[in-house]
Design a protein around this motif. Sequence first.
Motif, PDB file in Angstrom:
ATOM      1  N   ALA A 137      10.701  -8.450  -7.343  1.00 56.76           N
ATOM      2  CA  ALA A 137       9.986  -8.200  -8.599  1.00 56.76           C
ATOM      3  C   ALA A 137       9.031  -7.023  -8.495  1.00 56.76           C
ATOM      4  O   ALA A 137       8.494  -6.565  -9.506  1.00 56.76           O
ATOM      5  N   LYS A 138       8.809  -6.547  -7.276  1.00 57.55           N
ATOM      6  CA  LYS A 138       7.862  -5.439  -7.036  1.00 57.55           C
ATOM      7  C   LYS A 138       6.441  -5.807  -7.464  1.00 57.55           C
ATOM      8  O   LYS A 138       5.703  -4.989  -8.014  1.00 57.55           O
ATOM      9  N   VAL A 139       6.064  -7.061  -7.196  1.00 59.11           N
ATOM     10  CA  VAL A 139       4.707  -7.530  -7.459  1.00 59.11           C
ATOM     11  C   VAL A 139       4.187  -8.209  -6.201  1.00 59.11           C
ATOM     12  O   VAL A 139       4.849  -9.096  -5.641  1.00 59.11           O
ATOM     13  N   SER A 188       0.824  -1.213   0.000  1.00 63.16           N
ATOM     14  CA  SER A 188       0.000   0.000   0.000  1.00 63.16           C
ATOM     15  C   SER A 188       0.859   1.264   0.000  1.00 63.16           C
ATOM     16  O   SER A 188       1.811   1.402   0.780  1.00 63.16           O
ATOM     17  N   GLY A 189       0.503   2.170  -0.889  1.00 62.33           N
ATOM     18  CA  GLY A 189       1.177   3.461  -0.945  1.00 62.33           C
ATOM     19  C   GLY A 189       2.484   3.470  -1.707  1.00 62.33           C
ATOM     20  O   GLY A 189       3.085   4.528  -1.900  1.00 62.33           O
ATOM     21  N   ARG A 190       2.934   2.295  -2.170  1.00 66.81           N
ATOM     22  CA  ARG A 190       4.187   2.231  -2.921  1.00 66.81           C
ATOM     23  C   ARG A 190       3.868   2.165  -4.407  1.00 66.81           C
ATOM     24  O   ARG A 190       3.333   1.182  -4.905  1.00 66.81           O
ATOM     25  N   LYS A 191       4.212   3.219  -5.122  1.00 72.39           N
ATOM     26  CA  LYS A 191       3.867   3.317  -6.532  1.00 72.39           C
ATOM     27  C   LYS A 191       4.698   2.388  -7.412  1.00 72.39           C
ATOM     28  O   LYS A 191       4.325   2.122  -8.558  1.00 72.39           O
ATOM     29  N   ASP A 192       5.820   1.887  -6.867  1.00 73.63           N
ATOM     30  CA  ASP A 192       6.663   1.007  -7.668  1.00 73.63           C
ATOM     31  C   ASP A 192       6.196  -0.444  -7.624  1.00 73.63           C
ATOM     32  O   ASP A 192       6.737  -1.295  -8.332  1.00 73.63           O
ATOM     33  N   ILE A 193       5.194  -0.735  -6.805  1.00 75.71           N
ATOM     34  CA  ILE A 193       4.722  -2.110  -6.648  1.00 75.71           C
ATOM     35  C   ILE A 193       3.375  -2.292  -7.343  1.00 75.71           C
ATOM     36  O   ILE A 193       2.469  -1.460  -7.199  1.00 75.71           O
ATOM     37  N   ILE A 194       3.255  -3.376  -8.100  1.00 74.84           N
ATOM     38  CA  ILE A 194       1.978  -3.766  -8.681  1.00 74.84           C
ATOM     39  C   ILE A 194       1.353  -4.799  -7.752  1.00 74.84           C
ATOM     40  O   ILE A 194       1.958  -5.834  -7.478  1.00 74.84           O
ATOM     41  N   SER A 195       0.177  -4.518  -7.239  1.00 74.49           N
ATOM     42  CA  SER A 195      -0.468  -5.430  -6.308  1.00 74.49           C
ATOM     43  C   SER A 195      -1.516  -6.274  -7.025  1.00 74.49           C
ATOM     44  O   SER A 195      -2.449  -5.747  -7.622  1.00 74.49           O
ATOM     45  N   LYS A 201      10.928 -12.322 -15.089  1.00 72.06           N
ATOM     46  CA  LYS A 201      12.323 -11.950 -14.881  1.00 72.06           C
ATOM     47  C   LYS A 201      12.807 -12.409 -13.514  1.00 72.06           C
ATOM     48  O   LYS A 201      13.959 -12.881 -13.357  1.00 72.06           O
ATOM     49  N   PHE A 202      11.930 -12.290 -12.522  1.00 72.59           N
ATOM     50  CA  PHE A 202      12.261 -12.776 -11.178  1.00 72.59           C
ATOM     51  C   PHE A 202      12.528 -14.275 -11.194  1.00 72.59           C
ATOM     52  O   PHE A 202      13.478 -14.770 -10.578  1.00 72.59           O
ATOM     53  N   MET A 203      11.705 -15.023 -11.941  1.00 75.44           N
ATOM     54  CA  MET A 203      11.885 -16.470 -12.043  1.00 75.44           C
ATOM     55  C   MET A 203      13.250 -16.803 -12.663  1.00 75.44           C
ATOM     56  O   MET A 203      13.930 -17.740 -12.241  1.00 75.44           O
ATOM     57  N   LYS A 204      13.644 -16.062 -13.668  1.00 70.15           N
ATOM     58  CA  LYS A 204      14.920 -16.339 -14.342  1.00 70.15           C
ATOM     59  C   LYS A 204      16.108 -16.106 -13.395  1.00 70.15           C
ATOM     60  O   LYS A 204      17.166 -16.730 -13.551  1.00 70.15           O
ATOM     61  N   ASN A 205      15.930 -15.203 -12.453  1.00 69.21           N
ATOM     62  CA  ASN A 205      17.028 -14.861 -11.528  1.00 69.21           C
ATOM     63  C   ASN A 205      17.088 -15.780 -10.315  1.00 69.21           C
ATOM     64  O   ASN A 205      18.024 -15.675  -9.506  1.00 69.21           O
ATOM     65  N   PHE A 225       8.210 -17.299  -1.672  1.00 70.79           N
ATOM     66  CA  PHE A 225       8.008 -16.796  -3.028  1.00 70.79           C
ATOM     67  C   PHE A 225       7.324 -15.437  -2.987  1.00 70.79           C
ATOM     68  O   PHE A 225       7.734 -14.498  -3.680  1.00 70.79           O
ATOM     69  N   ALA A 226       6.255 -15.317  -2.183  1.00 70.75           N
ATOM     70  CA  ALA A 226       5.506 -14.060  -2.135  1.00 70.75           C
ATOM     71  C   ALA A 226       6.372 -12.914  -1.614  1.00 70.75           C
ATOM     72  O   ALA A 226       6.316 -11.793  -2.138  1.00 70.75           O
TER      73      ALA A 226
END
Length: 400
Positions: free
Chosen positions: A357-359, A40-47, A395-399, A349-350
Amino acid sequence: MIEPKQQTGETQNQSMSRYLAPLVRDIPPSGIRKFFDLASGRKDIISLGVGEPDFSTPWHVREACVYSLERGNTKYTPNSGLPELREAIAEYLYESFQTPYEPADEVLVTVGGSEAIDLALRALVTPGDEILIPEPCYVSYNPITAIGGGVPVGIETFAKDQFKLTAESLKNAITPRSKILILCYPSNPTGGIMTYEDWLPIAKVVEEHDLIVISDEIYAELTYDRKHVSFASIPGMRDRTVLVSGFSKAFAMTGWRMGYACGHRDIISAMTKIHQYTVMCAPSMGQVAALEALRNGMEEKDRMVESYNQRRRLVVQGFREIGLQCHEPQGAFYAFPSIQATGLSSAEFAERCLFEAKVAVVPGQVFGIGGEGFVRCSYAYSVSQLLEAIDRIGKFMKNL
């Protein structure tokens, strides 16, 4: 004047917690809200964490509420809800799902579907009764069962069965103390559904063991490849089923907190007694809006459902392309991909997905047995957000 002795916040909290009911004190907070609050409130994260439509409530529904307020309609309604709203609910359920109810004494308007489930449990549970709950399931069922004095008994469902409840697993969970079966189809969190043929053997077990059913059908309108089948429509199940639904999901009215329960008049009467002593009635302006949604909101509802259907296909295909197995959800607006191939727990994972990944996704373990190894991702978000989220997770999975 003697100054009162000052205490630190920590000391105060410790000293007052001993007054809390142990049952309530020990219930953990919602696992869904934890990840929502982190994002919440973080614009760089997709929820993708919260199951809430990204649509606004249709304008004509909001306008009906505003016009009602302008006319000064701010009084209590009857405890059971506005008569015209109860009539509209009964008509809608009969026409849509072939479930007949008498508006006068078999329909209760509640403060969201959540209140309806709570009322049903409090009206039916005697301390020690076992409440059967297919899992993974909505996070509220177990806590409100325990608060009501019941004993939650999880019944695991599996991805290989599309997370359907089977008669065999239900029978294996039943004991002499079993009283209530809570159903949620279409399912939160899995998106699984039950067909008429799936329900028949379940109904037979319910009747043989004299169970009462609370059927949470809040996602009834959000089915994609086939029409929703209400458990209450199965022969012999109407009177032993409390059908719970509402306006949050199908009509994009989450914040309005408008729900309803339908069932045998004896059960609805008991639920209404608790309702009248706790909240009196659902908000009058919300009831006006709900009535407008039922009378004139079907075209918007259908458009929203079609949009969810498109996003559903996009998300399932996207997860499969980045290497996450994902059964195809047939209802609701959740995908429940397996993350077992990563070697991480669902919580790990979460958390890593959130910070790397910012998700934001929800770990499957918070939904009960059978949830470990999966994460819940809502696709009630814009296509652009979904595409970006899948790209980031890939991309997160690849890393890893």
